[in-house]
Design a protein around this motif. Structure first.
Motif, PDB file in Angstrom:
ATOM      1  N   ARG A  79     -10.979  18.733  40.598  1.00  0.00           N
ATOM      2  CA  ARG A  79     -10.827  17.321  40.933  1.00  0.00           C
ATOM      3  C   ARG A  79     -11.841  16.964  42.019  1.00  0.00           C
ATOM      4  NH1 ARG A  79      -5.925  15.206  39.152  1.00  0.00           N
ATOM      5  NH2 ARG A  79      -6.903  13.197  39.643  1.00  0.00           N
TER       6      ARG A  79
ATOM      7  N   ARG B  24     -16.527  18.271  44.403  1.00  0.00           N
ATOM      8  CA  ARG B  24     -15.725  18.726  43.271  1.00  0.00           C
ATOM      9  C   ARG B  24     -15.108  20.059  43.660  1.00  0.00           C
ATOM     10  NH1 ARG B  24     -17.215  19.584  36.972  1.00  0.00           N
ATOM     11  NH2 ARG B  24     -15.308  18.697  36.175  1.00  0.00           N
TER      12      ARG B  24
ATOM     13  N   GLN C 219     -17.133   9.842  38.742  1.00  0.00           N
ATOM     14  CA  GLN C 219     -16.002  10.610  39.270  1.00  0.00           C
ATOM     15  C   GLN C 219     -15.986  10.652  40.790  1.00  0.00           C
ATOM     16  OE1 GLN C 219     -16.722  14.310  37.175  1.00  0.00           O
ATOM     17  NE2 GLN C 219     -14.987  13.960  35.815  1.00  0.00           N
TER      18      GLN C 219
ATOM     19  N   GLY D 268     -13.341  17.489  33.245  1.00  0.00           N
ATOM     20  CA  GLY D 268     -12.081  17.019  33.797  1.00  0.00           C
ATOM     21  C   GLY D 268     -11.739  15.584  33.475  1.00  0.00           C
ATOM     22  N   CYS D 269     -12.235  15.048  32.360  1.00  0.00           N
ATOM     23  CA  CYS D 269     -11.982  13.654  31.998  1.00  0.00           C
ATOM     24  C   CYS D 269     -10.719  13.524  31.152  1.00  0.00           C
ATOM     25  CB  CYS D 269     -13.162  13.089  31.200  1.00  0.00           C
ATOM     26  SG  CYS D 269     -14.731  13.088  32.081  1.00  0.00           S
ATOM     27  N   GLU D 270     -10.096  12.359  31.227  1.00  0.00           N
ATOM     28  CA  GLU D 270      -9.104  11.963  30.242  1.00  0.00           C
ATOM     29  C   GLU D 270      -9.852  11.359  29.060  1.00  0.00           C
ATOM     30  OE1 GLU D 270      -6.067   9.380  31.599  1.00  0.00           O
ATOM     31  OE2 GLU D 270      -5.464  10.680  33.261  1.00  0.00           O
TER      32      GLU D 270
ATOM     33  N   ARG E 143      -8.740   9.510  40.764  1.00  0.00           N
ATOM     34  CA  ARG E 143      -8.034   9.758  39.510  1.00  0.00           C
ATOM     35  C   ARG E 143      -9.036  10.220  38.460  1.00  0.00           C
ATOM     36  NH1 ARG E 143      -9.390   6.101  35.814  1.00  0.00           N
ATOM     37  NH2 ARG E 143      -9.719   3.908  36.363  1.00  0.00           N
ATOM     38  N   ARG E 144      -8.525  10.799  37.403  1.00  0.00           N
ATOM     39  CA  ARG E 144      -9.399  11.303  36.351  1.00  0.00           C
ATOM     40  C   ARG E 144     -10.090  10.131  35.641  1.00  0.00           C
ATOM     41  NH1 ARG E 144      -8.657  16.689  35.480  1.00  0.00           N
ATOM     42  NH2 ARG E 144      -6.674  17.597  36.142  1.00  0.00           N
TER      43      ARG E 144
END
Length: 417
Positions: A47, A164, A329, A226-228, A185-186
């Motif tokens: 994250r 990160r 991000q 790490g993405c949605e 947040r993602r």
């Protein structure tokens, strides 16, 4: 998804940007997402910090022993014998009493150095007889003590916003007692593929159809970052269907990534659909493989369009979409993929006029040194070449390479996170 336009004459009318100019352009057009959330430190892997981590304590919190040995007053060696009585034992997790002159404390790594002691002598160079220890007279004053705060001072910034979080960052945060982290947040990324010729694995292939490999490549790359992911599937090759899919994506996603359909053929509907809903820039970037590449907005939502060709999509995502995503991000600093210099185990006698990103893998040369082997075909249609490789060699326009030369190599390990 149409691929013949990768090399059509229409490219002459597109603006030409170098690889670095394209990356700089993309990074200048986006901002980190503003939304943040607080999560347990143990769930923070990969994250991105939205707020810096600061320490409320000194680390170490006290002077402590760096070795197993004996804590002494160095001045007690001045008498010349080095003979001291062992007056106490201090394991890690306990606290000793003030050290009396002429005595030593048996001490273990990490244990607090008792008041009055100023030196720890490692056990290997001492001689013990019962409760007496003989210390070498040449023991160095102040040795083997980790001083309070020598690692981290109370109030110091320990991890910067925009970092990160790797495993070592989580350990560092825990070492100063931080149980929760404030992170962005993602990023929500919508993906879609354009083309009536596409079908999904598990379905039978019809005449002229191919399996939609790009969906799996994109999802894997985005998951590694790490993405949605909002998967819009295969969009029919009509302007109406493409426009509707993009409008839906813009309402839900922070970024839209599309494969194929960003050229200007009769069945390439992404370009007019994006322009209808927002704006689009289509570039000629002199790299091989890797065109066309597009960036624009659907409403206010950024849009990245890559080639339909599977290898070209993979390369352009790694070179251009990845830095774009990292910036959104909240990651700071230089986001250009990092290269390492390694020995070529091949000849490259016929260079291209464009920058080439060729698939290569690591091998061990006859002398035991690492060297690079290249995939025998330059074709950008061979997806198996990417699975075969460990990374990409970046070859400048006109660059001749002989076996033994040092070349720029981008390991996949530098691209997948």
């Amino acid at each position: 998804m149409t691929t013949p336009h990768d090399c059509g004459s229409i490219t002459d009318r597109r603006p030409t940007l170098s690889k670095h100019e394209a990356i700089d352009f993309l990074l200048s057009r986006v901002q980190p997402i503003a939304d943040a959330e607080t999560i347990p430190t143990e769930t923070g892997l990969w994250r991105v910090l939205a707020a810096p981590v600061r320490s409320d304590i000194d680390v170490p919190g006290w002077d402590n022993s760096a070795m197993d040995g004996y804590a002494i007053r160095h001045a007690d060696l001045a008498e010349g014998s080095g003979r001291l009585r062992i007056a106490q034992r201090i394991p890690a997790g306990t606290t000793g009493t003030p050290l009396e002159p002429g005595t030593a404390a048996r001490i273990f790594t990490g244990a607090p150095v008792p008041e009055g002691a100023d030196t720890v002598v490692i056990q290997e160079i001492c001689k013990r007889e019962g409760e007496t220890i003989f210390i070498p007279l040449d023991a160095k004053a102040g040795a083997n003590i980790r001083r309070a705060g020598e690692d981290i001072r109370a109030g110091a910034e320990v991890i910067a916003a925009g970092t990160r979080l790797a495993p070592q960052h989580l350990g560092l945060a825990a070492s100063i007692g931080v149980a929760e982290l404030r992170v962005h947040r993602r990023l929500r990324v919508a993906i879609l593929a354009s083309g009536d010729e596409l079908t999904m694995p598990g379905e039978p292939l019809g005449p002229g159809q191919i399996y939609n490999s790009n969906r799996y490549t994109l999802k894997g790359l985005l998951q590694g970052l790490g993405c949605e992911i909002l998967d819009l599937g295969i969009v029919a090759d009509t302007l109406e269907a493409t426009t509707a899919a993009l409008a839906d994506a813009a309402r839900e996603a922070d970024l839209i990534v599309a494969s194929g359909g960003v050229s200007v053929g009769e069945e390439d509907h992404l370009k007019p659909a994006v322009e209808h809903l927002g704006s689009l820039d289509l570039w000629n970037i002199p790299i091989r493989p890797g065109k066309p590449v597009a960036f624009g907005r659907v409403g206010e939502t950024p849009f990245f369009g890559g080639p339909g060709n599977p290898v070209s999509l993979f390369v352009t995502f790694c070179l251009f979409a990845r830095p774009l995503i990292l910036r959104m991000q909240g990651i700071t600093g230089d986001l250009t993929p990092r290269t390492v210099r390694l020995r070529a185990g091949f000849d490259w006698p016929k260079p291209d006029k464009r920058t080439e990103l060729h698939r290569a893998r690591l091998e061990t040369g006859e002398d035991g040194e690492l060297e690079l082997a290249v995939y025998p075909s330059r074709s950008s249609a061979v997806l198996s070449s990417v699975a075969w490789a460990d990374g990409l060699i970046e070859i400048a326009p006109g660059q001749l390479i002989q076996a033994g030369d040092r070349v720029d190599f981008i390991p996949f390990a530098n691209l997948f996170q």
